[in-house]
Design a protein around this motif. Sequence first.
Motif, PDB file in Angstrom:
ATOM      1  N   ALA A 250       0.928  -1.408   0.115  1.00  0.00           N
ATOM      2  CA  ALA A 250      -0.050  -0.133   0.070  1.00  0.00           C
ATOM      3  C   ALA A 250       1.067   1.013  -0.054  1.00  0.00           C
ATOM      4  O   ALA A 250       2.065   1.390   0.477  1.00  0.00           O
ATOM      5  N   TYR A 251       0.265   2.120  -0.736  1.00  0.00           N
ATOM      6  CA  TYR A 251       1.159   3.539  -0.934  1.00  0.00           C
ATOM      7  C   TYR A 251       0.503   4.684  -0.050  1.00  0.00           C
ATOM      8  O   TYR A 251      -0.807   4.829  -0.180  1.00  0.00           O
ATOM      9  N   ALA A 252       1.233   5.646   0.346  1.00  0.00           N
ATOM     10  CA  ALA A 252       0.677   6.962   0.995  1.00  0.00           C
ATOM     11  C   ALA A 252       1.360   8.089   0.108  1.00  0.00           C
ATOM     12  O   ALA A 252       2.521   8.498   0.658  1.00  0.00           O
ATOM     13  N   PRO A 253       0.815   8.606  -0.568  1.00  0.00           N
ATOM     14  CA  PRO A 253       1.462   9.771  -1.300  1.00  0.00           C
ATOM     15  C   PRO A 253       1.255  11.086  -0.531  1.00  0.00           C
ATOM     16  O   PRO A 253       2.245  11.825  -1.067  1.00  0.00           O
ATOM     17  N   ARG A 254       0.565  10.919   0.562  1.00  0.00           N
ATOM     18  CA  ARG A 254       0.938  12.093   1.420  1.00  0.00           C
ATOM     19  C   ARG A 254       0.245  11.903   2.925  1.00  0.00           C
ATOM     20  O   ARG A 254      -0.580  11.032   3.202  1.00  0.00           O
ATOM     21  N   ASP A 255       1.079  12.565   3.859  1.00  0.00           N
ATOM     22  CA  ASP A 255       0.549  12.653   5.216  1.00  0.00           C
ATOM     23  C   ASP A 255       0.470  11.194   5.948  1.00  0.00           C
ATOM     24  O   ASP A 255       0.030  11.160   6.760  1.00  0.00           O
ATOM     25  N   GLY A 256       1.121  10.183   5.453  1.00  0.00           N
ATOM     26  CA  GLY A 256       1.193   8.902   6.003  1.00  0.00           C
ATOM     27  C   GLY A 256      -0.231   8.263   5.755  1.00  0.00           C
ATOM     28  O   GLY A 256      -0.479   7.302   6.632  1.00  0.00           O
ATOM     29  N   ILE A 257      -0.957   8.672   5.097  1.00  0.00           N
ATOM     30  CA  ILE A 257      -2.360   7.971   4.937  1.00  0.00           C
ATOM     31  C   ILE A 257      -2.346   7.102   3.778  1.00  0.00           C
ATOM     32  O   ILE A 257      -1.980   7.628   2.346  1.00  0.00           O
ATOM     33  N   PHE A 258      -2.459   5.709   3.932  1.00  0.00           N
ATOM     34  CA  PHE A 258      -2.459   4.837   2.918  1.00  0.00           C
ATOM     35  C   PHE A 258      -3.622   4.438   2.267  1.00  0.00           C
ATOM     36  O   PHE A 258      -4.754   4.556   2.959  1.00  0.00           O
ATOM     37  N   ARG A 259      -3.680   4.023   1.047  1.00  0.00           N
ATOM     38  CA  ARG A 259      -4.985   3.574   0.363  1.00  0.00           C
ATOM     39  C   ARG A 259      -4.747   2.239  -0.011  1.00  0.00           C
ATOM     40  O   ARG A 259      -3.501   1.485  -0.274  1.00  0.00           O
ATOM     41  N   GLU A 260      -5.771   1.402   0.367  1.00  0.00           N
ATOM     42  CA  GLU A 260      -5.512  -0.042  -0.064  1.00  0.00           C
ATOM     43  C   GLU A 260      -5.309  -0.335  -1.285  1.00  0.00           C
ATOM     44  O   GLU A 260      -5.778   0.452  -2.337  1.00  0.00           O
ATOM     45  N   SER A 261      -4.490  -1.413  -1.673  1.00  0.00           N
ATOM     46  CA  SER A 261      -4.293  -1.765  -3.190  1.00  0.00           C
ATOM     47  C   SER A 261      -5.616  -2.466  -3.463  1.00  0.00           C
ATOM     48  O   SER A 261      -6.112  -3.017  -2.732  1.00  0.00           O
ATOM     49  N   PHE A 262      -5.647  -2.653  -5.099  1.00  0.00           N
ATOM     50  CA  PHE A 262      -6.851  -3.457  -5.296  1.00  0.00           C
ATOM     51  C   PHE A 262      -7.052  -4.939  -4.943  1.00  0.00           C
ATOM     52  O   PHE A 262      -7.955  -5.659  -5.073  1.00  0.00           O
ATOM     53  N   SER A 263      -5.722  -5.332  -4.342  1.00  0.00           N
ATOM     54  CA  SER A 263      -5.895  -6.831  -3.984  1.00  0.00           C
ATOM     55  C   SER A 263      -5.580  -6.962  -2.368  1.00  0.00           C
ATOM     56  O   SER A 263      -5.529  -8.001  -1.711  1.00  0.00           O
ATOM     57  N   MET A 264      -5.868  -5.914  -1.517  1.00  0.00           N
ATOM     58  CA  MET A 264      -5.722  -5.580  -0.004  1.00  0.00           C
ATOM     59  C   MET A 264      -6.975  -5.190   0.528  1.00  0.00           C
ATOM     60  O   MET A 264      -7.549  -4.367  -0.222  1.00  0.00           O
ATOM     61  N   ARG A 265      -7.255  -5.822   1.829  1.00  0.00           N
ATOM     62  CA  ARG A 265      -8.166  -4.908   2.387  1.00  0.00           C
ATOM     63  C   ARG A 265      -8.025  -5.045   3.938  1.00  0.00           C
ATOM     64  O   ARG A 265      -7.322  -6.222   4.616  1.00  0.00           O
ATOM     65  N   ILE A 266      -7.878  -3.923   4.507  1.00  0.00           N
ATOM     66  CA  ILE A 266      -7.399  -3.634   6.005  1.00  0.00           C
ATOM     67  C   ILE A 266      -8.687  -3.959   6.825  1.00  0.00           C
ATOM     68  O   ILE A 266      -9.999  -3.064   6.560  1.00  0.00           O
ATOM     69  N   PHE A 267      -8.667  -4.529   7.826  1.00  0.00           N
ATOM     70  CA  PHE A 267      -9.366  -4.457   9.186  1.00  0.00           C
ATOM     71  C   PHE A 267      -8.742  -4.163  10.240  1.00  0.00           C
ATOM     72  O   PHE A 267      -7.627  -4.339  10.505  1.00  0.00           O
TER      73      PHE A 267
END
Length: 330
Positions: A248-265
Amino acid sequence: MNYFKSFSEKIISGKIHDFDALALELFHFQSQNNPIYQRYLQARGIRSAEVSSLEQIPFLPISFFKTEKVICQPENEYDFWYSSSGTTGMQTSRHFIWSREFYLKHSLRIFESVYGSIQDFHVLALLPSYLEREGSSLVDMAAYFIQESGSGHSGFYLYQQEDLYEKLLELKTSSKKILLLGVTFALLDLAERYTVSGFENLLVMETGGMKGRRKEMIREEVHEKLKKAFGLSQIHSEYGMTELLSQAYAPRDGIFRESFSMRIFIRDTYDPFHWVKGSSGAINVIDLANFHSCAFLETQDLGRKNEDGSFTVLGRMDNSEVRGCNLLIN
């Protein structure tokens, strides 16, 4: 193996139309074909046939990768494995990989889904400590990015900070963007030694990791130091680990976006079987790219899921071993 090939093609295509259905399919496959996960479910008293939603799926503690071979086929059908970093005397994880080619292509697809074609970049990888050992998935990914960038300027740097500084100056007016991918302690060392400013084409990405070289720092402090040294408004972050094949990548402020193959709980830190919403807790991950091992992992990272589906990594749980790729605290 036919199942692996079929599932990998779904992931590589990026056409995951129904994440929940695919994850449930994978759960039922792994509950029957992964001996370690099967025994874990039995110990928990879980009847896999009764699991019909993602919220019901039990997550395997990530520590099993340190003591067991978490695989869904005989070991001789796996062509590679990655190992985690660790300090002297620390037990490290091993993630047996069905296809190294799949991992590399999948990692590149995730990166390009966020940042565009890798051929638009010169890739400079500052990864001391990872380069000094074998089996690093991060080094393998960086090497593939370097290769696929097609740039003669792309390459690895161990401790050659002066050479890296001179390369950055050389590329300052390049029409291509520069991806400076680095372990956190090494980026801080570079930032304290040199001031690089006036770059319009530079993207600095930290992967986490102090490796005992520096005192722990909160993420905001790290990013402020790097922004000041490189004259940038944002520092990017990558979230990944040996036990996962997705990032997962965070382009700003340490806020990550789930990739299309990942889900966070997010689970309760005191009750691992209870989900929490709107507050911080420990991170569980569904990674569909782990179709060959275990896709449902209970990590030792603390985090928070935001209302828009993004997530923030807050640090490590107390009494857990420090892992190389994830030492930052938010």
